[in-house]
Design a protein around this motif. Sequence first.
Motif, PDB file in Angstrom:
ATOM      1  N   MET A  47     -11.170  -2.043  -0.357  1.00  0.00           N
ATOM      2  CA  MET A  47      -9.569  -2.559  -0.433  1.00  0.00           C
ATOM      3  C   MET A  47      -8.803  -2.308  -1.716  1.00  0.00           C
ATOM      4  SD  MET A  47     -10.294  -6.236   1.553  1.00  0.00           S
ATOM      5  CE  MET A  47     -11.867  -6.653   0.805  1.00  0.00           C
ATOM      6  N   GLU A  80      -8.989   0.331  -3.493  1.00  0.00           N
ATOM      7  CA  GLU A  80      -8.598   1.607  -3.354  1.00  0.00           C
ATOM      8  C   GLU A  80      -7.499   1.702  -2.263  1.00  0.00           C
ATOM      9  OE1 GLU A  80      -8.099   5.796  -2.845  1.00  0.00           O
ATOM     10  OE2 GLU A  80      -8.792   4.582  -1.128  1.00  0.00           O
ATOM     11  N   ARG A 113      -5.445  -0.787  -1.412  1.00  0.00           N
ATOM     12  CA  ARG A 113      -4.387  -1.733  -1.509  1.00  0.00           C
ATOM     13  C   ARG A 113      -2.823  -1.151  -2.017  1.00  0.00           C
ATOM     14  NH1 ARG A 113      -3.969  -4.545  -7.162  1.00  0.00           N
ATOM     15  NH2 ARG A 113      -5.683  -3.541  -8.291  1.00  0.00           N
ATOM     16  N   VAL A 114      -3.087  -0.004  -2.579  1.00  0.00           N
ATOM     17  CA  VAL A 114      -2.121   0.717  -3.230  1.00  0.00           C
ATOM     18  C   VAL A 114      -0.781   1.211  -2.096  1.00  0.00           C
ATOM     19  CG1 VAL A 114      -0.848   2.674  -4.547  1.00  0.00           C
ATOM     20  CG2 VAL A 114      -3.074   1.669  -5.353  1.00  0.00           C
ATOM     21  N   GLN A 115      -1.505   1.504  -0.923  1.00  0.00           N
ATOM     22  CA  GLN A 115      -0.645   1.819   0.294  1.00  0.00           C
ATOM     23  C   GLN A 115      -0.956   0.993   1.527  1.00  0.00           C
ATOM     24  OE1 GLN A 115      -1.566   5.962   0.806  1.00  0.00           O
ATOM     25  NE2 GLN A 115      -3.662   5.571   0.527  1.00  0.00           N
ATOM     26  N   PHE A 116      -1.023  -0.299   0.784  1.00  0.00           N
ATOM     27  CA  PHE A 116      -1.544  -1.325   2.094  1.00  0.00           C
ATOM     28  C   PHE A 116      -0.341  -1.347   3.113  1.00  0.00           C
ATOM     29  CE2 PHE A 116      -0.641  -5.797   2.946  1.00  0.00           C
ATOM     30  CZ  PHE A 116      -1.498  -5.997   3.874  1.00  0.00           C
ATOM     31  N   GLN A 117       0.922  -1.250   2.526  1.00  0.00           N
ATOM     32  CA  GLN A 117       2.136  -1.504   3.746  1.00  0.00           C
ATOM     33  C   GLN A 117       1.996  -0.315   4.359  1.00  0.00           C
ATOM     34  OE1 GLN A 117       5.164  -2.887   1.132  1.00  0.00           O
ATOM     35  NE2 GLN A 117       4.119  -4.579   0.885  1.00  0.00           N
ATOM     36  N   GLN A 118       1.772   0.721   4.000  1.00  0.00           N
ATOM     37  CA  GLN A 118       1.887   2.230   4.639  1.00  0.00           C
ATOM     38  C   GLN A 118       0.659   2.201   5.625  1.00  0.00           C
ATOM     39  OE1 GLN A 118       2.195   5.313   2.255  1.00  0.00           O
ATOM     40  NE2 GLN A 118       2.982   6.704   3.839  1.00  0.00           N
ATOM     41  N   VAL A 134      -7.215  -1.541   4.170  1.00  0.00           N
ATOM     42  CA  VAL A 134      -7.448  -3.050   3.895  1.00  0.00           C
ATOM     43  C   VAL A 134      -7.954  -3.670   5.020  1.00  0.00           C
ATOM     44  CG1 VAL A 134      -6.449  -5.065   2.754  1.00  0.00           C
ATOM     45  CG2 VAL A 134      -5.839  -2.799   1.774  1.00  0.00           C
TER      46      VAL A 134
END
Lengths: 313, 537, 313, 523
Positions: free
Chosen positions: A266, A268, A270-275, A280
């Motif tokens: 997670m 790792e 989380r930086v691109q969570f939205q993408q 996550v």
Amino acid sequence: MHADAPAAPAADLSTEAANVYVRPTVWQRLARHWAVRIGGAAMLLLTLVALAAPVLGTVDPTLFDPGSRDLLPGATGEITTLEGESVKHTFLMGSDSFGRDIHSRVLYGTRVSLIVGIACALLAVLLGVVAGLSAGYLRWLDMPLMRVMDGVMAIPGILIAIALVALWKASLLTVIVAIAIPEIPRVTRLVRSLVLSIREEPYVEAAVSLGTPTLKIMFGHILPNTVAPLIVQGTYICASAILTEAILSFLGVGLPTDMPTWGNIMAEGRVQFQQFPHNVFFPGIFLAVTVLAVNILGDGLRDVLDPKMAKRA
Amino acid sequence: MGAVLEIRNLAIALPRGGDRAQAVAGVDLTVERGEIVCLVGESGSGKSVIAHAVMGLSPKELKAVAGEILLEGEDILRASPERLRELRCVRMSMIFQEPMTALNPVMRCGDQIDEVLAMHTALGAAERRERVRRVIEEVHLPDPERMMASYPHQLSGGQRQRIMIAMALIMNPVLLIADEPTTALDVTTQAQILKLIRELQQNHGTGVLFITHDFGVVAEIADRVAVLRLGTLVEMRAKADLLARPQHEYTRMLIGSVPGIEPKRQGGGETAPLVLKAAGLSKVYRSGGFLSARRAVHAAEDVSFEIRRGQTLGIVGESGSGKSTVARCIARLIDPSAGSVSLGSDEIATVSARALRPLRRRVQIVFQDPYRSLNPRRTVGEAIIEGPLNYGMGRAQALARARSLMETVRLDPDALDRYPHQFSGGQRQRICIARALALEPELLIADEAVSALDVSVQAQVLRLFDEIRERMNLAMLFITHDLRVAAQVCDHVAVMSRGRVVEYGATREVFGAPRHEYTRALFAAAPGRGYTFGSPS
Amino acid sequence: MLSFLVKRILATVPVLLIVAVLVFLLLRLTPGDPATIIAGDAASPENVAKIRENLGLSKPLLVQFGIWFGNLMAGDLGESYFFKMKVSTLIGQRIEPTLALSFCTIVIAVLVAVPLGVIAAWKQGGWLDRALMGFSVMGFSVPVFVLGYLLIWLVSLKLALLPVQGYQRIADGFGPFIRHLILPSITLSVIYIALIARVTRAAVQDVLSEDYIRTARAKGLPEVRVLVGHALANAAVPILTVIGIGIALLIGGVVVTESVYGIPGLGRLTVDAVLARDFPTIQGVILFFSFVYVLINLLVDLSYLVFDPRIRY
Amino acid sequence: MKRFIRFAALAVAGLGLAAGAWAQGSVLRVVPHSNLSILDPIWTTQYMARNHGYMIYDTLFGTDEKGQIKPQMVDTWEVSPDNRLWTFKLRKGLEFHDGRPVTGEDVIASLTRWGKRDAMGQKLFTFIARMDSPTPDSFRIFLSEACGIMLDALGKPSSNVPFIMPKRVADTPADKQIEDYVGSGPYVFKRDEFKPGDKAVYVKFAKYVPRKEPPSGSTGGKIAHIERVEWNLALRDAQAQVNALVKGEVDIIEQPAFESYAALSKDPNIQIVNSNNLGFQYMVRFNHLHPPFNNPKVRQAAIAAFNQEAFLKAQVGIKEYYKSCPSMFVCGTPYGSTKGSDLIGKSNMKKAQELLKASGYDGTTVVVMKPTDLASITKLPDVAAQLLRQAGFKVDLQSMDWNTLVGRRAKKDAPSAGGWNIFATAWVSPDIWNPLTKAAIGAAGEKSWFGWPTDAEIEKLRDQFAREVDMGKRKGLAEAIQARAFEVGTHAPVGEYFNPSAVRKGVTGVVFGPGNFYWNIKK
């Protein structure tokens, strides 16, 4: 169901025998409780997943291939083995930004999480029992030991864990110890108060007058009666340890990042969570379900094993 | 004018998994205006279930499945929750067993009574205050203003029960349900409360449904008596009639089990060897220190007595009199502060823990609470052989002894591998006795050992104690608050009050002609003195 | 009453003392040489030695502790290695956001959790109870950061209702201040609500089985009055206790929440200090948090005097 | 009372609105790439301190976006024919924030302090005999020997930049940090509003006299159009940074996480501005003191295994933002060359495996240090570890935070005793674009940069390079140094990348250059 066959003559009229409620055994009651069933089944399943991780369509969870980074769940890509050869692999849960297989990492992560949870619970309970028994039975030790425990309790647990992990080299062992330490005072207090109250029980006093040596009373009469609350406490510690491990990873002071843990996946991802929410989402689901299962199991165990219930015959 | 309360054919279901299908079945009962009806039964007979059903306070699991409960003709079972609330305290009130816990600990007593008025009347604050003050006077509490401002924990048990009564009667209800209202009280307080209930009931013409297990209380207060057994009413008649001529064999058994207050044993045997001699025994608890003033509580002070082989000494007293402290000092579960206890020729009050160990086996103790006296995680067999094993006996031999002891206490020897929870309270107490006997002690201490038992079981266990003492020629120290019990088993009695022995002598003498003022008060307060129980017809 | 007050206040002194010792040991007995960290890139060995000398790191541990503790008593927490300023100043700068966040969270948590707990206890076993307790277990199981991301995504980005990050000083206007606090507070309060609701439920349930509740009902009081006037009043002590103990949980959550929402509070400072191996700051922050924790629990204990007239010793 | 409270609440709310409105127009909100903790850009090489320096200080020379050195504070300068006497004249109107004029004495003190800390400064000062200031607005540098690096050094655009401070500040010993932040740059540091880990605030310096030329790199007119620049130091979570920019709560993210670009470039209100158009270079560094990397053959095997594409794809991942470049200096700059770089340029796992077999590698575990908190380089060690494993190395990948790594890389102990074998880092191009600025190529044994390679030939060639004035010959020397460095295996360059800023549309005038500059920007 009467225990006494050759009863006193008037006993047949006595209503007392009718009041003996035959209690099912602990195991029967456990097996009957819905929370124990659900929590237990989920835990069993997770344990199986952890054990069988190598045969559940996984690859080495540390392997990666930058060419296969950020694949969506179900996509097929390549992964490079340690021998340097590329093999085709289907990424059931997608891949992370290294091109590691999240499916493999999540399943292997189950191992780490369960180990962390269970080891923390065992360690905290073990040390807590030793400290609690000592404090409860050795009067001279009680006061200083409990003050130290008060001190440890006054420091918010997560801060101790963060500080310890950050200062030691983060490894499975140090993380387990760091998470377990703040839990020890709670167990100690529990055991001590149980010891103090059980010590006042008539059956312990009876053992004293039967000439039973102190140590034997401690291990024969007192300790077994602390087991149920300790099991309950242990499950809660297990749940919170799994969660704490994830939080440590999130804050960047957790287990080595190449180690497949849910927290690491997670952190790792989380930086691109939205993408790419799958980074996550999958470990998050596993984490939440596991903690939920352990908590539910704990609640069930508490309901069944709770000392208040146990006292009623 | 009809009955205040009329219960017709009442049946209340028990939840599944209970020991019977219905808590009460087919109960018919009436309470007339100005009448006290006693509902008598042993634990589990369903008497409290009926009381709660009348108040509409039954838990959801206990549903009335048949019959009706008519309060002045209005069916409680079919009343709406709002209507029930209107009726409570106004038409019917209830007082409970534990005045200790029945009052809200964080609310002033005055406010708790005031709440009733605020709920059910439209009076202003000042008027309400005056009404509360008056009712507190009416229940004979001193200094009403202070009582109103007090929290429950600042009052004694008797005072609390008076507050409860004041609260129950302030709206002048037609029906008062009293659920074992004196069981938790000392005998002298009990007498006062019974008198108060009687007085108020007569003044206000209230109908009272009085629930009790104690035939002594029944004899004191009842107009009519209803006997309940396992949820069914076996007999209901006027008091004098029922006590003198019980019809149903269960009633006969119950009445027969009530210990008589006439001493049974002759005393004597002054030539038998001395087993225990306590001289000047004291126990002081100190507390406080740093910052707060040091306080010393004299739990026992200068207590002296002796017990000879084959004899039973009873220590009688109310709660807090120090009788259990003495028992525990003698068993060396606590260390006495001063004085000596000699067991034969050995001093046990002051010896070191190490030297005490071989002496321990000679004094054994049986406790009050049969539910807590046995380790729930060990079989009864293990419990009984624990002592012998401690003193070096082989396991096989110890088990053999356990089997024979089980027979001695009239339990099935094959039950040794069962766990305590599989036994009833009386059976457990027998197991505790067997455990104590396993060490072949010289002195057996029974610390309120029959107090928690129903009367019929109590009679059996008392008989067992007597038998054992005789068979094994034991010395016994019998701690009890119950004069009737003491009268049954004791050769000598010591009456304790506030840590001191106020009277000590042969049972017959003490009971026949009590000399000390306190002893006299105690006897005067014993309920049902006028009746002779304990002789099954 | 006065003696209870004085006693309780004095009792915190040894706890604080032990906390100080523990915090000192925690950081001094761990490997790693602070001097090399302070010296920075490419420092000469002489430089490092000089720094070590200045810090007193070459003195015996006990002497070090003496110096450190003496400074502590004088209110001097030392100087941050990383931020190059007094730790006390640093804490002073960062305290407002954390205080605001915590306060807001506690208010939300108590306002939501206590009524939920009471209702759950009242309707014990009903669907509402199950739903509420299910929510409570879930609250324990979802990692704070996952929750935070979900809320940001939903509330701030999709619905565009609230700012996504940051903190506005209350001095810069109450509107922006509270708008920036709502989301982090909700995120943080979930686990706290779970905790308080659980304990409230258990406490009220216990109280509801008490005789005086039966008495209250026998008086003909409506349920609301029974629940609030009698049950809740008697359950106040355990509820307050858990609010106090829960502060530890809250502090742990603050560390994570401040990271997720970019709030420049003490939690953020903790993480920064840990990542920078900034010993004095770590020590200072842990000490400060522990002090607050002890203080709040002291206040909670003292509040028993108000809620429970039986406490008079 | 109640009315008063309501009134107060309204008033407060009103104030809040007013403050908000004011803040919108003239405040530039920036999310810098890291935390700002050290405020002395001479004492530390941290890029945050450098950027802070550019806000409040000015420089004698600058480097424009094409890499050309241009005068900045200096108006005119002369060089004696033997190249040994340099005379500089300062521009008119230069003034420190405290109102005092900038003098030659200030310059000399500043250069002296810088010369003690900066690697290139140290080199330059080996040539400097003395300096003086004949008039307040001029200064002279006397060299003992001619050298080719004078302007390169004075115009050095990146750490440590020779910023000009007041003499009283520059007199601070070089190993102590300064505590007075008065400069002569376009912005004034608001010391009272500085909260490390929270924010740093700069306000326009009204009396700053910009040059007439258009801004380019660290040269040209530094005009502050913005009244107030706020650096948000609290917003460290990558996702939160993106969200804040999307919502317009901040104006610029200096270096977004690579993973964020996809989301950022989709947003119509956001532009991606590659202001640092020279980019950065990644490097994997070996420890030459301890086995196995004390053996050049083993180092070569490792270099052969290092596939730049793998590093770049994993770490950067966006094709437009990275490129393979086998040069030890920067591709596309004067010294960028592929000479002698076949090992890395044509990396090949098979070859690496063979090289390793031939090297006599005995299976010693390689300790790879990985910084967990530095997003822009955190993945490199993982890639290195995997590639090394594939080549046949035994690898122990150890995670730690950057500060620990920095402390540990200075340790010369054996890896088993707290030392290390490998770490990775990144450099901004101007720091490594010639053999002198590039610290990692120095091979003076234990005196050189962490990793401590020893090679007399490289050192000899670097010295020649420093003295050489002719550009053509310098290029040749640089190529020779690079070829030798690959032979020796000082380190492995593993690719170049850009890390463009994300800027709200409407923010214009971002200046291109190796640092992040906040002049010329309009909003």
